[in-house]
Design a protein around this motif. Structure first.
Motif, short mmCIF file in Angstrom:
data_model
loop_
_atom_site.label_atom_id
_atom_site.label_comp_id
_atom_site.label_asym_id
_atom_site.label_seq_id
_atom_site.Cartn_x
_atom_site.Cartn_y
_atom_site.Cartn_z
N LEU A 10 38.95 26.69 49.40
CA LEU A 10 37.98 26.44 48.34
C LEU A 10 37.14 27.70 48.25
O LEU A 10 36.47 28.08 49.21
N ILE A 11 37.22 28.37 47.10
CA ILE A 11 36.50 29.63 46.91
C ILE A 11 35.40 29.43 45.88
O ILE A 11 35.62 28.84 44.83
N ASN A 12 34.21 29.92 46.21
CA ASN A 12 33.07 29.93 45.30
C ASN A 12 32.92 31.35 44.78
O ASN A 12 32.60 32.25 45.55
N PHE A 55 36.13 31.40 35.93
CA PHE A 55 34.97 32.10 35.39
C PHE A 55 33.92 32.33 36.48
O PHE A 55 33.87 31.60 37.47
N PRO A 56 33.06 33.34 36.29
CA PRO A 56 31.98 33.57 37.25
C PRO A 56 31.17 32.28 37.45
O PRO A 56 30.86 31.58 36.48
N GLY A 57 30.90 31.94 38.70
CA GLY A 57 30.16 30.72 39.02
C GLY A 57 31.04 29.53 39.34
O GLY A 57 30.54 28.50 39.80
N GLY A 89 31.65 45.04 45.08
CA GLY A 89 30.96 44.40 46.19
C GLY A 89 31.45 42.98 46.41
O GLY A 89 32.51 42.59 45.91
N VAL A 90 30.69 42.19 47.14
CA VAL A 90 31.07 40.81 47.45
C VAL A 90 30.97 39.97 46.18
O VAL A 90 29.95 39.94 45.52
N ILE A 91 32.09 39.28 45.84
CA ILE A 91 32.13 38.49 44.60
C ILE A 91 32.25 37.00 44.86
O ILE A 91 32.23 36.20 43.92
N GLY A 92 32.35 36.60 46.14
CA GLY A 92 32.45 35.18 46.43
C GLY A 92 32.67 34.93 47.91
O GLY A 92 32.75 35.86 48.71
#
Length: 102
Positions: A10-12, A55-57, A89-92
């Motif tokens: 599960l990725i945020n 999508f982002p978020g 950088g860190v995206i999730g």
């Protein structure tokens, strides 16, 4: 020939304003995976069954295939957390929900 997935997680994905991706991503998206207590970063290809675009978020279940990580695969376990990043950088972040046998 498609490589088999190594795990499902599960990725945020962070919102753009919080450093996440700017554009939607789709199956085949590659990012860097950083696991706790591991100095090396691994590239991984992500496969989204549904929806086709992330999508982002968004938080979504993703199949991940790590690239050139054979020596690390035996260390993966359910519940292991990680961060994903790209050039910006860190995206999730994520948590492994299932590890596939090798």
């Amino acid at each position: 020939m498609k490589k088999p997935s190594h795990f499902t997680a599960l990725i945020n994905y962070y919102q753009t304003e919080k450093g996440g991706v700017v554009n939607p991503i789709s199956t085949g998206f590659r990012a860097s995976f950083q696991f706790p207590f591991e100095l090396q970063t691994y590239f991984g290809s992500q496969n989204f069954e549904d929806p086709e675009l992330i999508f982002p978020g968004d938080s979504v279940s993703v199949e991940v295939t790590l690239i050139n990580a054979e020596s690390f695969l035996s260390k993966l376990y359910t519940g292991m957390d990680f961060e994903i990043s790209d050039n910006s950088g860190v995206i999730g972040n994520g948590v492994i929900s299932e590890v596939y046998s090798r």
